[in-house]
Design an enzyme around this catalytic site. Sequence first.
Site, PDB file in Angstrom:
ATOM      1  N   CYS A 169       0.840  -1.201   0.000  1.00  0.00           N
ATOM      2  CA  CYS A 169       0.000   0.000   0.000  1.00  0.00           C
ATOM      3  C   CYS A 169       0.876   1.253   0.000  1.00  0.00           C
ATOM      4  CB  CYS A 169      -0.990  -0.046   1.149  1.00  0.00           C
ATOM      5  SG  CYS A 169      -2.461   0.908   0.791  1.00  0.00           S
ATOM      6  N   HIS A 189      -3.698  -4.926   0.402  1.00  0.00           N
ATOM      7  CA  HIS A 189      -3.118  -5.477   1.640  1.00  0.00           C
ATOM      8  C   HIS A 189      -3.210  -7.003   1.634  1.00  0.00           C
ATOM      9  CE1 HIS A 189      -2.547  -1.772   3.983  1.00  0.00           C
ATOM     10  NE2 HIS A 189      -3.571  -1.312   3.294  1.00  0.00           N
ATOM     11  N   GLU A 214      -1.815  -9.019   3.451  1.00  0.00           N
ATOM     12  CA  GLU A 214      -1.731  -9.596   4.805  1.00  0.00           C
ATOM     13  C   GLU A 214      -3.105  -9.950   5.377  1.00  0.00           C
ATOM     14  OE1 GLU A 214      -1.155  -6.455   4.002  1.00  0.00           O
ATOM     15  OE2 GLU A 214      -1.432  -5.050   5.668  1.00  0.00           O
TER      16      GLU A 214
HETATM   17  N1  GLN Z   1      -1.872   6.721   2.924  1.00  0.00           N
HETATM   18  C1  GLN Z   1      -1.994   5.996   1.710  1.00  0.00           C
HETATM   19  C2  GLN Z   1      -3.358   6.182   1.054  1.00  0.00           C
HETATM   20  O1  GLN Z   1      -4.262   6.658   1.674  1.00  0.00           O
HETATM   21  C3  GLN Z   1      -1.719   4.533   1.936  1.00  0.00           C
HETATM   22  C4  GLN Z   1      -2.710   3.860   2.817  1.00  0.00           C
HETATM   23  C5  GLN Z   1      -2.252   2.518   3.309  1.00  0.00           C
HETATM   24  O2  GLN Z   1      -1.075   2.215   3.284  1.00  0.00           O
HETATM   25  N2  GLN Z   1      -3.156   1.727   3.830  1.00  0.00           N
HETATM   26  O3  GLN Z   1      -3.545   5.845  -0.092  1.00  0.00           O
END
Ligand code: GLN
Length: 550
Positions: A386, A523, A525
């Site tokens: 992410c 994600h 995970e």
């Molecule tokens: N801050 C980034 C976004 O809002 C990544 C978010 C994250 O890593 N879950 O896109």
Amino acid sequence: MDTQPSKKTKFIFITGGVLSSLGKGLAAASIGALLESRGMTVTFQKLDPYINVDPGTMNPFQHGEVYVTDDGAETDLDMGHYERYTNAVMAQKNNYTSGRIYYSVIMKERRGEYLGGTVQMIPHITDEIKKAVLQLDGSVDVAIIEIGGTVGDIEGLPFIEAIRQLRGDLGREYSLFIHLTLVPYIKTAGEIKTKPTQHSVKGLLASGIQPDILMCRTEVPLDQSLKKKIALFCNVEPQSVITAIDVDTIYEVPLRLHEEGVDDRILEKLGIWTGAPNIKPWVELVDKIKHPHHKVTICITGKYVELKEAYKSLHESLVHGGIANDARVELKYIAAEDLETGEAIDELKECDGILVPGGFGSRGMEGKIRAITYARENKIPFFGICLGMQLAVVEFARTIAAMKGANSTELDQETPFPVIYLMKEWFDFRTGKTEVRDEGSDMGGTLRLGAYPCKLAEGTLAHTAYQQAEISERHRHRYEFNNLFREQLEEAGLVVSGTSPDDTLVEIVELADHPWFLGCQFHPEFKSKPMQPHPLFRDFIKASLENKKD
Ligand code: GLN
């Protein structure tokens, strides 16, 4: 309440006493695993007493990780344990907070649905809680309901009252109360103390709940005489006092609880007949975890390094990746700010693989970018998740594609090369609707959330890992890869290996001239299990093992 129970599903209610963090979530998940091992179907629900409508806006420092489900619910991290230990799939209906319950009652009141009546804690709030619980009725053999917090908390009272009423509604053969408590060992006295447990059961009794089974967290096994003493003071049978001993790995909990006979007691009390459990997969799993032949060190650079709970699923997924490679995974958390000043760069040298996890806000950002540069230049396996993927794109843009000052607009609104930007609208395949956002949108519930499909390009690390043309993964972010720069970045060598099926959203990027360098917008995970390690974690750990210098 006029809903009639289906008489198909049996409900287990788990409360906690003495203090928090005794591992109620793991106990619930382990019970689910044991019931599944006997061929039953299970589901879960967590009732959290706090007032936030969901944990989406809560600080992971305080609350731990925000877990995300396929249907886009931002939930308590216990949903992660439930999904990792069983086949149950969690969704919005599996996690309720007081805030969500109150919100729904207040909205009904505003709409005039209570027909001028006085809206009260009992029956209106408790009915709303019961309705939430009974949504699970009929769907599985056993529903395990975990009440967050500790008995005696003011916030938790409506939940305790609701489950007390549910015992009446469901009947004895369809409901069971398990209380998880602490039996401390006082080193100076050399004694095990039962008093806190006695008090916490008294607290429950004062709310009208007599626990059927006590699970006692303890450092030392409870002998028969102690179990008898606890049984006598707490009105349970001695065989219903279960030792929940501290374990080396959390995946051992189902086995230890089984040895104590918890599943037998549950089935007996709920009048369920099943065959013998098949716990072999758990025995083999624990054996693999405890006796690995290899070791690998992975560095995680993040903001929440102080609190491992904030990276719960990530941590577990890396362990799973280790299981798949017969390796113990040692995690080294490095605060991104320390990398900014350069003082921690040496620590990176001791790592076999580098992972930059998800995150929000600008703290430590340049430090994370330095870690990425280090991984890229020194050919250290790199996994960006992410935010980690977004920063890998920024790093590549700046250093390889000559886009000086490139950034994500989350971190720099004025950047000349906004390679990661706030996507104002996109098409949601699941609803068939175009989603619209802007800088002024609410903080709660406005991210790209939940499962989205992603198609993979052949001949890439991603495709090698998944061995599939299309996958589905869970998202939780606001910012996206900016397609305006896609061609330029690809020409410079960035490989786009995963996109949304319509090609509008970049979901995975990688590098070709590197042993293993991959960033994903989702994600992974949230979908790894000890018995089914996630392909990306498996391959990242494999590459890190191959990179091991000694
Ligand atoms: N801050 C980034 C976004 O809002 C990544 C978010 C994250 O890593 N879950 O896109």
